[in-house]
Design a protein around this motif. Sequence first.
Motif: not given
Length: 454
Positions: A366, A383-384, A386-387
Motif C-alpha cells: 500500500e 481512499n481514492d 487505495a481504490s
Amino acid sequence: AFASGGSAGYDHKKMGITARGGWETVKRHFREIDTDIQTTPFTVAGVGDMSGDVFGNGMLLSEKIRLIAAFDHRDIVIDPNPDPAISFAERKRMFNLPRSSWQDYDKSTLSAGAMIISRAEKSVKLTPEAAAAIGLETTTATPMDIMTAILKAPVDLLWFGGIGTYIKAAAETDAEVGDRANDAIRINATDVRAKVIGEGANLGVTQKGRIAYALNGGRCNSDAIDNSAGVNSSDVEVNIKIALSPAMQDGRLPREKRNVLLAEMTDEVAGLVLRNNYLQSLAISLTEAKGAGNREELSRLMDYLEGMGRLNRKVEMLPDSAAVAERYVSGKALTRPEIGVLLSYAKIVLFDQLIESDLPDDPYCETTLANYFPAAMRKAFANDIASHRLRREIIATVLANHAINRGGPGFVVSVCDATGSVPDEAVKAALVTRDALGLSALWDKIDALDAKMP
C-alpha cells in the motif's frame, strides 16, 4: 477526459520534462568522466532550434553550454567561440519568443567568425573560424557539407532535439535507415567525434549506429532511455486524474480546485519522473561497470527471454550466443544501448509476472502505491488512491522498476536460478531487504555525492 495535457494538465514544453529527463542521463555520462557540466564549460553541437521543445529546453539546462553549431530544417548556426553567459541569455530570449528560427539570433552576441546560414543557399563561403570550429578543411562548402561536418564536429556533446535520423552504422544502408530527407547528410557512427550523444529526439541514431558508436568508445544510451520522461509524465498525469475522478464526481473536489491542485503538484511530478531517468541510467552504468563480469548475467537473461518467446535478438539488434562469446573474448562487453534494451525487456516481462501474482494485493505494498503519487494528494485522497482502478498495475510497475533499476537487468532471473524461487518471491525479498536494512537512506546518501567525488 484523461488525455495528457488536455485543457488542464502538464504542458511538456512548459515543464521541459523530456529535455530534463535526457539531461539527467547526459549529466551521468559526463560525471563518469569526472566532468560536472553544471559548473564546467563544455562544447555542444546539435540538431534543432530554440523554438523546439526538446532542443530549446535542453540548451537552457546548463549555463555552461558553449553551443558551437546547430541546424534545423531551415538554417545553420555556427558560433566558433561562444561566451557561455552571453549565449545562454540570447538562447533564453529566443526560447521565450512566440516562434523563432536561428535567423532571429542577435548577431551582435555572436563570437568572431560566426555565421547564420540558410539551408537554401547553393554554396557558402565560410569564415576561417567557422570552418575550423566544425573541423572542415575547406572554406567553400554546400549547406549539406556543413551539416555533415557539424555531425562530425569535435565537441563534448551532440544533442538531438529535431526530427530525423542522422547517424547509422557503417554496414547499414540509407535505405535501411528509412529517413530519405536526411540521406545526404547522414554519417557513420565511427565518424562521430563527440564524447557523448544525448538523444532528446526520437531515433536521432539507429540502434546499430548507437552500438557502433559505443564500441568505438562513445557514450550514449538510446532514445528510449534518454527521452522517456515525456511519456512517463503523461502516465503519472493520467493516473493522478483517475485517482481524483471519484472526488470530482461526488463533489468533494470541484474541477477548478482539481486544476489548481494539478498545477501545485507540477514540480513534484517532475521530480518523480526525473528520478526514473536518473535510476535507469544508473542501472545501465552499474551493469556496464562490471565489464566482462556481466557476461553470464546478460547471456542468461537473453536466453531466458528468448525461451519465453518475449525477445527476438535479431529484431532488437542483440548479438546471438556466438557473437556474444566473440565480443567478450575480444575484450569488449555488451554496450550501453544493448544493456538498455535488456533493461526495458526485463521490466516489461517482470511487470507481467507480478500482475499474475498476488504480490500487488499484499497490504505491505500500500505504501508503494501511495508513494507513486505526489505528497500533496496522499492524505486528502488516501481512499481514492487505495481504490484506484489501476492500483495493481501501478504497484507492479513501481516494483518492477525498483527491482531492475537497483538490481540490474538480470537480477530477478539470477536470484530465481540461484534459489529456485519465482519472480514475485524474488521481488518481495528485495523489498523486505531494502526496508529492513534501510537501504533507501543509504542510496540517497550515495546519490548526494554526485559531482563531489569521482
